[in-house]
Design a protein around this motif. Structure first.
Motif, PDB file in Angstrom:
ATOM      1  N   VAL A 183       0.882  -1.174   0.000  1.00 33.97           N
ATOM      2  CA  VAL A 183       0.000   0.000   0.000  1.00 33.97           C
ATOM      3  C   VAL A 183       0.918   1.221   0.000  1.00 33.97           C
ATOM      4  O   VAL A 183       1.256   1.746   1.060  1.00 33.97           O
ATOM      5  CB  VAL A 183      -0.917   0.025   1.242  1.00 33.97           C
ATOM      6  CG1 VAL A 183      -1.850   1.220   1.181  1.00 33.97           C
ATOM      7  CG2 VAL A 183      -1.690  -1.263   1.383  1.00 33.97           C
ATOM      8  N   PRO A 184       1.369   1.637  -1.179  1.00 38.34           N
ATOM      9  CA  PRO A 184       2.346   2.727  -1.242  1.00 38.34           C
ATOM     10  C   PRO A 184       1.848   3.988  -0.533  1.00 38.34           C
ATOM     11  O   PRO A 184       0.705   4.393  -0.677  1.00 38.34           O
ATOM     12  CB  PRO A 184       2.504   2.982  -2.734  1.00 38.34           C
ATOM     13  CG  PRO A 184       2.068   1.727  -3.396  1.00 38.34           C
ATOM     14  CD  PRO A 184       1.008   1.151  -2.503  1.00 38.34           C
ATOM     15  N   GLY A 185       2.744   4.582   0.267  1.00 40.18           N
ATOM     16  CA  GLY A 185       2.428   5.827   0.948  1.00 40.18           C
ATOM     17  C   GLY A 185       1.804   5.652   2.319  1.00 40.18           C
ATOM     18  O   GLY A 185       1.531   6.644   2.997  1.00 40.18           O
ATOM     19  N   LEU A 186       1.590   4.417   2.762  1.00 45.22           N
ATOM     20  CA  LEU A 186       0.922   4.172   4.042  1.00 45.22           C
ATOM     21  C   LEU A 186       1.626   4.880   5.194  1.00 45.22           C
ATOM     22  O   LEU A 186       0.988   5.573   5.994  1.00 45.22           O
ATOM     23  CB  LEU A 186       0.849   2.668   4.325  1.00 45.22           C
ATOM     24  CG  LEU A 186       0.236   2.276   5.670  1.00 45.22           C
ATOM     25  CD1 LEU A 186      -1.234   2.672   5.697  1.00 45.22           C
ATOM     26  CD2 LEU A 186       0.402   0.795   5.912  1.00 45.22           C
ATOM     27  N   TYR A 217       3.944   4.479  -6.941  1.00 45.00           N
ATOM     28  CA  TYR A 217       4.374   3.254  -6.270  1.00 45.00           C
ATOM     29  C   TYR A 217       5.614   3.517  -5.420  1.00 45.00           C
ATOM     30  O   TYR A 217       6.668   2.887  -5.548  1.00 45.00           O
ATOM     31  CB  TYR A 217       4.635   2.113  -7.259  1.00 45.00           C
ATOM     32  CG  TYR A 217       4.873   0.804  -6.539  1.00 45.00           C
ATOM     33  CD1 TYR A 217       3.826   0.159  -5.892  1.00 45.00           C
ATOM     34  CD2 TYR A 217       6.139   0.254  -6.471  1.00 45.00           C
ATOM     35  CE1 TYR A 217       4.051  -1.019  -5.192  1.00 45.00           C
ATOM     36  CE2 TYR A 217       6.363  -0.920  -5.787  1.00 45.00           C
ATOM     37  CZ  TYR A 217       5.320  -1.552  -5.145  1.00 45.00           C
ATOM     38  OH  TYR A 217       5.531  -2.713  -4.446  1.00 45.00           O
ATOM     39  N   GLY A 218       5.464   4.450  -4.494  1.00 44.54           N
ATOM     40  CA  GLY A 218       6.556   4.760  -3.562  1.00 44.54           C
ATOM     41  C   GLY A 218       7.776   5.299  -4.256  1.00 44.54           C
ATOM     42  O   GLY A 218       8.901   4.988  -3.873  1.00 44.54           O
ATOM     43  N   LEU A 219       7.522   6.140  -5.278  1.00 46.19           N
ATOM     44  CA  LEU A 219       8.611   6.676  -6.112  1.00 46.19           C
ATOM     45  C   LEU A 219       9.456   5.516  -6.646  1.00 46.19           C
ATOM     46  O   LEU A 219      10.670   5.455  -6.470  1.00 46.19           O
ATOM     47  CB  LEU A 219       9.459   7.683  -5.351  1.00 46.19           C
ATOM     48  CG  LEU A 219       8.742   8.918  -4.830  1.00 46.19           C
ATOM     49  CD1 LEU A 219       9.664   9.765  -3.973  1.00 46.19           C
ATOM     50  CD2 LEU A 219       8.176   9.742  -5.969  1.00 46.19           C
ATOM     51  N   CYS A 220       8.755   4.599  -7.300  1.00 43.86           N
ATOM     52  CA  CYS A 220       9.351   3.381  -7.864  1.00 43.86           C
ATOM     53  C   CYS A 220      10.042   2.548  -6.782  1.00 43.86           C
ATOM     54  O   CYS A 220      11.108   1.971  -6.997  1.00 43.86           O
ATOM     55  CB  CYS A 220      10.310   3.708  -8.992  1.00 43.86           C
ATOM     56  SG  CYS A 220       9.503   4.479 -10.396  1.00 43.86           S
ATOM     57  N   ILE A 231      11.808   3.289  -4.411  1.00 45.39           N
ATOM     58  CA  ILE A 231      13.019   3.880  -3.813  1.00 45.39           C
ATOM     59  C   ILE A 231      12.650   4.692  -2.575  1.00 45.39           C
ATOM     60  O   ILE A 231      13.309   4.600  -1.537  1.00 45.39           O
ATOM     61  CB  ILE A 231      13.780   4.738  -4.847  1.00 45.39           C
ATOM     62  CG1 ILE A 231      14.308   3.840  -5.962  1.00 45.39           C
ATOM     63  CG2 ILE A 231      14.919   5.508  -4.179  1.00 45.39           C
ATOM     64  CD1 ILE A 231      14.878   4.577  -7.143  1.00 45.39           C
ATOM     65  N   GLY A 232      11.585   5.474  -2.656  1.00 42.64           N
ATOM     66  CA  GLY A 232      11.135   6.269  -1.515  1.00 42.64           C
ATOM     67  C   GLY A 232      10.704   5.391  -0.352  1.00 42.64           C
ATOM     68  O   GLY A 232      10.951   5.711   0.815  1.00 42.64           O
ATOM     69  N   THR A 233      10.078   4.281  -0.664  1.00 44.89           N
ATOM     70  CA  THR A 233       9.643   3.353   0.382  1.00 44.89           C
ATOM     71  C   THR A 233      10.843   2.731   1.076  1.00 44.89           C
ATOM     72  O   THR A 233      10.843   2.566   2.301  1.00 44.89           O
ATOM     73  CB  THR A 233       8.730   2.269  -0.220  1.00 44.89           C
ATOM     74  OG1 THR A 233       7.640   2.897  -0.896  1.00 44.89           O
ATOM     75  CG2 THR A 233       8.188   1.342   0.843  1.00 44.89           C
ATOM     76  N   ILE A 234      11.869   2.405   0.319  1.00 44.19           N
ATOM     77  CA  ILE A 234      13.095   1.850   0.912  1.00 44.19           C
ATOM     78  C   ILE A 234      13.765   2.894   1.802  1.00 44.19           C
ATOM     79  O   ILE A 234      14.225   2.586   2.913  1.00 44.19           O
ATOM     80  CB  ILE A 234      14.054   1.347  -0.185  1.00 44.19           C
ATOM     81  CG1 ILE A 234      13.448   0.144  -0.896  1.00 44.19           C
ATOM     82  CG2 ILE A 234      15.424   1.014   0.396  1.00 44.19           C
ATOM     83  CD1 ILE A 234      14.167  -0.277  -2.155  1.00 44.19           C
ATOM     84  N   ILE A 235      13.800   4.134   1.339  1.00 39.88           N
ATOM     85  CA  ILE A 235      14.385   5.213   2.146  1.00 39.88           C
ATOM     86  C   ILE A 235      13.584   5.407   3.435  1.00 39.88           C
ATOM     87  O   ILE A 235      14.159   5.598   4.508  1.00 39.88           O
ATOM     88  CB  ILE A 235      14.475   6.513   1.323  1.00 39.88           C
ATOM     89  CG1 ILE A 235      15.513   6.345   0.223  1.00 39.88           C
ATOM     90  CG2 ILE A 235      14.802   7.705   2.211  1.00 39.88           C
ATOM     91  CD1 ILE A 235      15.542   7.471  -0.787  1.00 39.88           C
TER      92      ILE A 235
END
Length: 119
Positions: free
Chosen positions: A59-62, A80-83, A85-89
């Motif tokens: 759920v990208p951005g949760l 999708y979470g800046l591809c 990458i943003g989610t990993i950060i």
């Protein structure tokens, strides 16, 4: 040995503990209990933020939505979470996300306690 009431907060970090001690300097026991009651209901546990960041892959951005960053949450959702990458950060910086949000909640909680004590 004296145990601080802040230690009852789950997952409290030394940085958050120090910030809370500084913010509540000079509070009476009643004010401190009122502050803790308000703050504990609003704060985000850094340990839980790890789970929210992992769920961000599905759920990208949760995590961003949960810390009140609605604009970034929408951006993450549609990209999708800046591809991813943003989610990993976010996963790496989960403690900073929680601490920044909790700082805002300390301020709000302090304001509520101060407003409640107007005589």
């Amino acid at each position: 040995m004296f145990e601080s009431p802040f230690m009852s907060l789950p997952g409290i970090t030394p940085q958050e503990y120090s910030y809370l001690q500084t913010a509540t300097t000079g509070f009476s026991d009643q004010q401190l209990r009122g502050f803790l009651m308000i703050y504990s209901s609003k704060r985000r546990n850094p340990d839980d933020m790890v789970l929210y960041c992992i769920l961000g892959f599905f759920v990208p951005g949760l995590a961003r939505f949960l810390v009140g960053q609605i604009g970034m949450g929408i951006l993450y959702f549609f990209t999708y979470g800046l591809c991813a990458i943003g989610t990993i950060i976010d996963l790496v910086n989960h403690k900073n996300l929680a601490f920044e949000y909790n700082q805002k909640m300390v301020f709000e909680s302090l304001q509520m306690v101060k407003m409640g004590n107007i005589q």
